[in-house]
Motif scaffolding. Sequence first.
Motif, PDB file in Angstrom:
ATOM      1  N   SER A  13       0.841  -0.983  -0.127  1.00 17.07           N
ATOM      2  CA  SER A  13      -0.035   0.074   0.011  1.00 17.07           C
ATOM      3  C   SER A  13       0.664   1.252  -0.025  1.00 17.07           C
ATOM      4  O   SER A  13       0.478   2.361  -0.554  1.00 17.07           O
ATOM      5  CB  SER A  13      -0.851  -0.071   1.185  1.00 17.07           C
ATOM      6  OG  SER A  13      -0.218  -0.231   2.500  1.00 17.07           O
ATOM      7  N   ASP A  14       2.070   1.266   0.672  1.00 18.01           N
ATOM      8  CA  ASP A  14       2.909   2.326   0.563  1.00 18.01           C
ATOM      9  C   ASP A  14       4.482   1.964   0.163  1.00 18.01           C
ATOM     10  O   ASP A  14       5.253   1.420   1.224  1.00 18.01           O
ATOM     11  CB  ASP A  14       3.012   3.264   1.660  1.00 18.01           C
ATOM     12  CG  ASP A  14       3.865   4.296   1.871  1.00 18.01           C
ATOM     13  OD1 ASP A  14       4.357   4.874   0.798  1.00 18.01           O
ATOM     14  OD2 ASP A  14       3.893   4.891   2.801  1.00 18.01           O
ATOM     15  N   ALA A  15       4.890   1.906  -1.131  1.00 19.34           N
ATOM     16  CA  ALA A  15       6.140   1.316  -1.147  1.00 19.34           C
ATOM     17  C   ALA A  15       7.369   2.139  -0.914  1.00 19.34           C
ATOM     18  O   ALA A  15       8.495   1.683  -0.775  1.00 19.34           O
ATOM     19  CB  ALA A  15       6.193   1.281  -2.856  1.00 19.34           C
ATOM     20  N   SER A  16       7.109   3.446  -0.589  1.00 20.67           N
ATOM     21  CA  SER A  16       8.102   4.428  -0.059  1.00 20.67           C
ATOM     22  C   SER A  16       8.825   3.855   1.284  1.00 20.67           C
ATOM     23  O   SER A  16       9.816   4.454   1.456  1.00 20.67           O
ATOM     24  CB  SER A  16       7.603   5.738  -0.192  1.00 20.67           C
ATOM     25  OG  SER A  16       6.837   5.840   1.078  1.00 20.67           O
ATOM     26  N   VAL A  17       8.030   3.014   2.113  1.00 18.73           N
ATOM     27  CA  VAL A  17       8.807   2.575   3.532  1.00 18.73           C
ATOM     28  C   VAL A  17       9.840   1.807   3.091  1.00 18.73           C
ATOM     29  O   VAL A  17      10.861   1.723   3.911  1.00 18.73           O
ATOM     30  CB  VAL A  17       7.666   1.728   4.122  1.00 18.73           C
ATOM     31  CG1 VAL A  17       6.405   2.781   4.287  1.00 18.73           C
ATOM     32  CG2 VAL A  17       7.475   0.619   3.576  1.00 18.73           C
ATOM     33  N   PHE A  18      10.020   1.263   2.031  1.00 16.93           N
ATOM     34  CA  PHE A  18      11.146   0.368   1.809  1.00 16.93           C
ATOM     35  C   PHE A  18      12.533   1.101   1.683  1.00 16.93           C
ATOM     36  O   PHE A  18      13.646   0.391   1.704  1.00 16.93           O
ATOM     37  CB  PHE A  18      10.892  -0.638   0.572  1.00 16.93           C
ATOM     38  CG  PHE A  18       9.916  -1.509   0.865  1.00 16.93           C
ATOM     39  CD1 PHE A  18       9.986  -2.713   1.528  1.00 16.93           C
ATOM     40  CD2 PHE A  18       8.619  -1.004   0.268  1.00 16.93           C
ATOM     41  CE1 PHE A  18       9.121  -3.296   1.931  1.00 16.93           C
ATOM     42  CE2 PHE A  18       7.667  -2.056   0.518  1.00 16.93           C
ATOM     43  CZ  PHE A  18       7.876  -3.175   1.148  1.00 16.93           C
ATOM     44  N   GLY A  19      12.583   2.374   1.514  1.00 13.20           N
ATOM     45  CA  GLY A  19      13.840   3.165   1.587  1.00 13.20           C
ATOM     46  C   GLY A  19      14.394   3.461   2.983  1.00 13.20           C
ATOM     47  O   GLY A  19      15.471   3.850   3.305  1.00 13.20           O
ATOM     48  N   HIS A  20      13.496   3.222   3.851  1.00 11.50           N
ATOM     49  CA  HIS A  20      13.839   3.549   5.236  1.00 11.50           C
ATOM     50  C   HIS A  20      13.038   2.356   6.266  1.00 11.50           C
ATOM     51  O   HIS A  20      12.455   2.760   7.233  1.00 11.50           O
ATOM     52  CB  HIS A  20      13.585   4.792   5.876  1.00 11.50           C
ATOM     53  CG  HIS A  20      12.217   5.322   5.470  1.00 11.50           C
ATOM     54  ND1 HIS A  20      11.214   5.145   6.370  1.00 11.50           N
ATOM     55  CD2 HIS A  20      11.715   5.791   4.413  1.00 11.50           C
ATOM     56  CE1 HIS A  20       9.923   5.469   5.986  1.00 11.50           C
ATOM     57  NE2 HIS A  20      10.217   6.105   4.843  1.00 11.50           N
TER      58      HIS A  20
END
Length: 215
Positions: free
Chosen positions: A151-158
């Motif tokens: 649902s939110d792929a941006s979390v994989f950066g941190h």
Amino acid sequence: MNKFLPGLRLVLLALTLALLAGNAVSATLIDDFSDFQAIDNGSDGPLPISGSDLSGITRTLVATPFVNGDTSEVVVEAGLLTVSNGTNGGFASVLYSFDTIDLASLAGAFVLATEFMDLSHQVQLIANGSSIFGFTDLGLGQHIIAFSQFSDASVFGHLTSLELKFQGTDAWDAQFRLLATNGNSVPEPSVIALLAIGLLARGFGSPKKTLSAKA
């Protein structure tokens, strides 16, 4: 000149395969389920995980039946994660916490290997406590779950945590063998093999001689 073409094609093939291998992203092992841990109606952990590629990783198990007197269980042993629940259902959780990592720079997907899974329960893979990928049945075998499906792929950066969460209203069981990442950046080995065979076949193919008719 034609006699040098097979050798030239072999050199080009070797360079191509070397380039593909150089660009490949290695898998990141999260848990191979070799560190024993078990809980029956309650919680256990956090337990440090050996062999994982993630720094500072710990694992916490939680098993809670919906009705008193039922049993929910999570067992990690000999390379298998097994979850089960009594007649009235319940939920179970496997929570990983680790040092912050930019996983998106190392990989593009998770690999989850399913040994057995009932249809009567739901499973969620939750990153950083908020980004969710859910499924009811992936079938047996190894599955690729792209970060883009969350649902939110941006979390994989941190990324700092990852949770496997199970819930069902009936008695259910499931078994998993591996949780890791997949680089998702190069063709599958079978594709590379087909390309190689094709290049070799062209390289070793001899041009047909043209026969001129005698007068």
